[in-house]
Write an enzyme that holds these catalytic residues in place. Structure first.
Site, PDB file in Angstrom:
ATOM      1  N   ILE A   1      11.679   2.071   4.183  1.00 59.18           N
ATOM      2  CA  ILE A   1      10.361   2.658   4.443  1.00 59.18           C
ATOM      3  C   ILE A   1       9.366   1.514   4.327  1.00 59.18           C
ATOM      4  O   ILE A   1       8.860   1.213   3.252  1.00 59.18           O
ATOM      5  CB  ILE A   1      10.037   3.800   3.453  1.00 59.18           C
ATOM      6  CG1 ILE A   1      11.080   4.915   3.593  1.00 59.18           C
ATOM      7  CG2 ILE A   1       8.632   4.337   3.695  1.00 59.18           C
ATOM      8  CD1 ILE A   1      10.904   6.064   2.618  1.00 59.18           C
TER       9      ILE A   1
ATOM     10  N   HIS B   1       5.240   1.920   3.252  1.00 62.66           N
ATOM     11  CA  HIS B   1       4.764   2.225   1.897  1.00 62.66           C
ATOM     12  C   HIS B   1       5.537   1.335   0.928  1.00 62.66           C
ATOM     13  O   HIS B   1       6.718   1.557   0.671  1.00 62.66           O
ATOM     14  CB  HIS B   1       4.979   3.701   1.574  1.00 62.66           C
ATOM     15  CG  HIS B   1       4.174   4.188   0.409  1.00 62.66           C
ATOM     16  ND1 HIS B   1       3.466   5.361   0.431  1.00 62.66           N
ATOM     17  CD2 HIS B   1       3.961   3.666  -0.822  1.00 62.66           C
ATOM     18  CE1 HIS B   1       2.856   5.543  -0.721  1.00 62.66           C
ATOM     19  NE2 HIS B   1       3.153   4.524  -1.510  1.00 62.66           N
ATOM     20  N   LEU B   2       4.836   0.358   0.412  1.00 60.69           N
ATOM     21  CA  LEU B   2       5.426  -0.628  -0.489  1.00 60.69           C
ATOM     22  C   LEU B   2       6.123   0.026  -1.673  1.00 60.69           C
ATOM     23  O   LEU B   2       5.643   1.033  -2.200  1.00 60.69           O
ATOM     24  CB  LEU B   2       4.296  -1.535  -0.996  1.00 60.69           C
ATOM     25  CG  LEU B   2       4.676  -2.590  -2.007  1.00 60.69           C
ATOM     26  CD1 LEU B   2       4.104  -3.909  -1.579  1.00 60.69           C
ATOM     27  CD2 LEU B   2       4.181  -2.209  -3.371  1.00 60.69           C
ATOM     28  N   HIS B   3       7.258  -0.550  -2.077  1.00 65.41           N
ATOM     29  CA  HIS B   3       7.975  -0.064  -3.257  1.00 65.41           C
ATOM     30  C   HIS B   3       8.821  -1.198  -3.835  1.00 65.41           C
ATOM     31  O   HIS B   3       9.419  -1.968  -3.099  1.00 65.41           O
ATOM     32  CB  HIS B   3       8.840   1.165  -2.933  1.00 65.41           C
ATOM     33  CG  HIS B   3       9.726   0.994  -1.736  1.00 65.41           C
ATOM     34  ND1 HIS B   3       9.245   1.051  -0.450  1.00 65.41           N
ATOM     35  CD2 HIS B   3      11.051   0.776  -1.637  1.00 65.41           C
ATOM     36  CE1 HIS B   3      10.247   0.873   0.398  1.00 65.41           C
ATOM     37  NE2 HIS B   3      11.364   0.692  -0.306  1.00 65.41           N
ATOM     38  N   GLN B   4       8.801  -1.293  -5.135  1.00 68.27           N
ATOM     39  CA  GLN B   4       9.563  -2.304  -5.874  1.00 68.27           C
ATOM     40  C   GLN B   4      10.870  -1.667  -6.346  1.00 68.27           C
ATOM     41  O   GLN B   4      10.856  -0.638  -7.019  1.00 68.27           O
ATOM     42  CB  GLN B   4       8.755  -2.774  -7.090  1.00 68.27           C
ATOM     43  CG  GLN B   4       9.545  -3.524  -8.139  1.00 68.27           C
ATOM     44  CD  GLN B   4       9.449  -5.002  -7.971  1.00 68.27           C
ATOM     45  OE1 GLN B   4       9.654  -5.528  -6.893  1.00 68.27           O
ATOM     46  NE2 GLN B   4       9.098  -5.687  -9.018  1.00 68.27           N
TER      47      GLN B   4
END
Length: 183
Positions: free
Chosen positions: A134, A137-140
């Site tokens: 995705i 939408h940034l995600h760590q």
């Protein structure tokens, strides 16, 4: 689930099968946004609108939250996401950068307490070409690792054997989170 080889058509070949039909949803693109827009089409915009249990949310901060990966690489695979729909790390505000970092550290501490991993993989895939499932939408990623957790399944069968249901993992991590209500 494993089935004896002689239950299949043809000549038994001695292989045991581990069926993971839930993976077909991911392979088929279920839960992936159809575009890069914010809103109900984005899993990371949608998750905080649900209850913690239904959204698999482990912890909520002021500008970011922690959620279990619906298609994990390992048990306890967490994602730290800003609430704001933003794709690029350089576009985060200072409060978002600080809280994503703080939640990542807490995720590691809580995961160590709950599941005793021997290490972690941390990282962000920025853009489709970098492997972001995705990208909009940034995600760590916070992926717990244990010695020997990579066996023949991911290498030969492109499959992971996960020993615990996502809802059970979420419950254990949320209960151990420092700000989680006890009881």
């Amino acid at each position: 689930m494993s089935e004896p080889a002689d239950h299949f058509a043809g000549v038994p070949d001695g292989f045991q099968r581990l069926w993971t039909p839930h993976r077909m949803a991911y392979i088929g693109g279920q839960d992936k946004p159809v575009d890069g827009e914010a809103g109900d089409g984005c899993a990371f915009c949608r998750a905080p609108q649900a209850s913690d249990e239904d959204g698999l949310i482990v912890a909520r901060g002021e500008v970011a939250f922690v959620v279990l990966n619906l298609y994990p690489y390992n048990s306890g695979h967490l994602l730290v996401c800003p609430y704001r729909h933003v794709a690029d790390y350089t576009d985060l505000t200072e409060p978002e950068v600080a809280e994503v970092a703080a939640l990542t550290r807490t995720a590691m501490r809580v995961t160590r307490e709950v599941t005793s991993p021997q290490g972690f993989n941390l990282g962000m895939n920025q853009g489709d070409v970098a492997g972001a499932g995705i990208a909009a939408h940034l995600h760590q990623h916070v992926v717990p690792r244990w010695a020997g957790d990579s066996n023949f399944l991911p290498i030969v069968a492109r499959t992971r054997a996960l020993p615990e249901l996502l809802s059970d993992t979420r419950t254990r991590l949320a209960a151990a989170w420092p700000t989680a209500p006890k009881g």
